[in-house]
Scaffold this motif. Structure first.
Motif, PDB file in Angstrom:
ATOM      1  N   LEU A   1      49.086  80.090  54.111  1.00 17.56           N
ATOM      2  CA  LEU A   1      50.230  81.019  54.209  1.00 17.56           C
ATOM      3  C   LEU A   1      51.379  80.381  54.991  1.00 17.56           C
ATOM      4  N   ARG A   2      51.039  79.647  56.074  1.00 18.26           N
ATOM      5  CA  ARG A   2      52.115  78.989  56.844  1.00 18.26           C
ATOM      6  C   ARG A   2      52.837  77.949  55.982  1.00 18.26           C
ATOM      7  N   ALA A   3      52.083  77.226  55.140  1.00 19.47           N
ATOM      8  CA  ALA A   3      52.714  76.239  54.250  1.00 19.47           C
ATOM      9  C   ALA A   3      53.649  76.962  53.277  1.00 19.47           C
ATOM     10  N   ALA A   4      53.213  78.123  52.781  1.00 14.77           N
ATOM     11  CA  ALA A   4      54.050  78.888  51.846  1.00 14.77           C
ATOM     12  C   ALA A   4      55.311  79.419  52.536  1.00 14.77           C
TER      13      ALA A   4
ATOM     14  N   GLU B   1      56.881  88.308  57.350  1.00 15.59           N
ATOM     15  CA  GLU B   1      57.121  89.347  58.357  1.00 15.59           C
ATOM     16  C   GLU B   1      55.806  89.779  59.037  1.00 15.59           C
ATOM     17  N   ALA B   2      54.788  90.035  58.222  1.00 12.50           N
ATOM     18  CA  ALA B   2      53.498  90.474  58.792  1.00 12.50           C
ATOM     19  C   ALA B   2      52.934  89.390  59.706  1.00 12.50           C
ATOM     20  N   MET B   3      53.067  88.128  59.299  1.00 14.14           N
ATOM     21  CA  MET B   3      52.506  87.036  60.106  1.00 14.14           C
ATOM     22  C   MET B   3      53.193  86.947  61.461  1.00 14.14           C
ATOM     23  N   GLU B   4      54.522  87.084  61.447  1.00 13.98           N
ATOM     24  CA  GLU B   4      55.255  86.993  62.726  1.00 13.98           C
ATOM     25  C   GLU B   4      54.866  88.110  63.679  1.00 13.98           C
ATOM     26  N   LYS B   5      54.515  89.288  63.114  1.00 19.41           N
ATOM     27  CA  LYS B   5      54.143  90.429  63.962  1.00 19.41           C
ATOM     28  C   LYS B   5      52.671  90.404  64.372  1.00 19.41           C
TER      29      LYS B   5
ATOM     30  N   SER C   1      50.502  69.771  58.679  1.00 20.06           N
ATOM     31  CA  SER C   1      50.070  69.436  57.315  1.00 20.06           C
ATOM     32  C   SER C   1      48.549  69.335  57.183  1.00 20.06           C
ATOM     33  N   SER C   2      47.828  69.014  58.275  1.00 19.29           N
ATOM     34  CA  SER C   2      46.367  68.936  58.167  1.00 19.29           C
ATOM     35  C   SER C   2      45.689  70.162  58.760  1.00 19.29           C
ATOM     36  N   GLY C   3      46.400  70.909  59.620  1.00 14.12           N
ATOM     37  CA  GLY C   3      45.789  72.052  60.301  1.00 14.12           C
ATOM     38  C   GLY C   3      45.011  71.652  61.551  1.00 14.12           C
ATOM     39  N   ARG C   4      45.014  70.316  61.891  1.00  9.84           N
ATOM     40  CA  ARG C   4      44.261  69.884  63.083  1.00  9.84           C
ATOM     41  C   ARG C   4      44.795  70.571  64.339  1.00  9.84           C
ATOM     42  N   SER C   5      43.839  71.037  65.188  1.00 12.48           N
ATOM     43  CA  SER C   5      44.202  71.751  66.431  1.00 12.48           C
ATOM     44  C   SER C   5      43.990  70.873  67.645  1.00 12.48           C
ATOM     45  N   TYR C   6      44.879  70.979  68.593  1.00 10.59           N
ATOM     46  CA  TYR C   6      44.701  70.331  69.901  1.00 10.59           C
ATOM     47  C   TYR C   6      44.924  71.396  70.965  1.00 10.59           C
ATOM     48  N   HIS C   7      44.610  71.020  72.224  1.00 11.45           N
ATOM     49  CA  HIS C   7      44.868  71.949  73.337  1.00 11.45           C
ATOM     50  C   HIS C   7      45.293  71.128  74.546  1.00 11.45           C
ATOM     51  N   THR C   8      46.316  71.600  75.214  1.00 10.10           N
ATOM     52  CA  THR C   8      46.847  70.835  76.356  1.00 10.10           C
ATOM     53  C   THR C   8      45.753  70.543  77.389  1.00 10.10           C
ATOM     54  N   LYS C   9      44.823  71.495  77.586  1.00  6.96           N
ATOM     55  CA  LYS C   9      43.805  71.320  78.609  1.00  6.96           C
ATOM     56  C   LYS C   9      42.435  70.958  78.018  1.00  6.96           C
TER      57      LYS C   9
END
Ligand code: ADP
Ligand code: AMP
Length: 240
Positions: free
Chosen positions: A62-65, A78-82, A159-167
């Motif tokens: 959906l984010r790519a779309a 709109e629904a995603m932003e909310k 583009s890949s959806g890979r997640s990172y986290h600052t901590k």
């Protein structure tokens, strides 16, 4: 075919080896369910590589779309932003199409779908037509209180959806994807305020999906608050 001539031998060889390894893997059809930030996207690439499955994350699609401004993206934005769910018909349609991909031949990981009982029923219909069913639902069980820190510190490679986290899972170089060297971004909905609505949607609309699959005896509960490697071990145990 002629395009293959330009592919480096090392890439061809590693793809060949991957396909040979995949031949011996059993088919698996998996659903990952859990609140935002519970670790579904972190575990998915590991499960995908281990069992040669396709990874279908409706949120990523959906984010790519939305960023491509397609008709689907315009309807979903709109629904995603909310932090609300988009309509069942929109997501059922994208999953139905995506399941036809050759990479889903040995099975799939559905990440973030189904999120309502109606979606689960529609998925059963889709799979029934193909003569298959869901093998396992991995329930990423976690206390809400842990999720704000996870969500507000998350950085993703779009583009890949890979997640990172600052901590908890920092990239090798701050702000940059380890694999491609491309920039990481923070999702617009990864704020404490939007998380509240997303959690509300999870408890109201998605928790009943867990009951739906519990009645079918296919749910495995994971302790998703544990460190990532421990969650991976639990996943492997459940799927072995
Ligand atoms: P989801 O896909 O369920 O929304 P993610 O896999 O993107 O969740 O994880 C959310 C954030 O928490 C990411 O920044 C990720 O790096 C981090 N994270 C994932 N699993 C763990 C874990 N077991 N412990 C600590 N942090 C984690
Ligand atoms: P996620 O990346 O899974 O956190 O999803 C981000 C947003 O996309 C959600 O807050 C919803 O607005 C939308 N979304 C993703 N998957 C679904 C789904 N299966 N049903 C409805 N909305 C979805």
């Amino acid at each position: 075919m002629s395009d293959l001539e330009d592919v480096p031998s090392v890439d061809l060889m590693s793809e060949l080896l991957r396909r040979m390894k995949c031949e011996s893997k059993p088919d698996k059809r998996l659903i990952l369910v859990g609140p935002p930030g519970s670790g579904k996207g972190t575990q998915s690439p590991i499960i995908k590589d281990e069992y040669c499955l396709c990874h279908l994350a409706t949120g990523d699609m959906l984010r790519a779309a939305v960023s491509a401004k397609t008709a689907l993206g315009i309807k979903a934005k709109e629904a995603m932003e909310k932090g609300e769910l988009v309509s069942d018909d929109l997501v059922v349609g994208i999953i139905d199409d995506a399941l036809k991909k050759p990479s889903c031949q040995k099975g799939f990981i559905l990440d973030g779908f189904p999120r309502t009982v109606v979606q689960a029923q529609k998925l059963d219909e889709m799979l029934g037509k193909r003569g298959v069913k869901v093998d396992k639902v991995l329930n990423f069980a976690i206390d809400d209180a842990i999720l704000e820190e996870r969500i507000t510190g998350r950085w993703i490679h779009p583009s890949s959806g890979r997640s990172y986290h600052t901590k908890f899972a920092p990239p090798k170089v701050s702000g940059v994807d380890d694999v491609t060297g491309e920039p990481l971004i923070q999702r617009k909905d990864d704020t404490a305020a939007v998380l509240k609505s997303r959690l509300e949607a999870f408890h109201k609309q998605t928790e009943p999906v867990i009951d739906y699959y519990n009645n079918k005896g296919v749910v495995a509960n994971l302790q998703a608050e544990k460190p990532p490697q421990e969650v991976t071990s639990e996943v492997k145990k459940v799927l072995s």
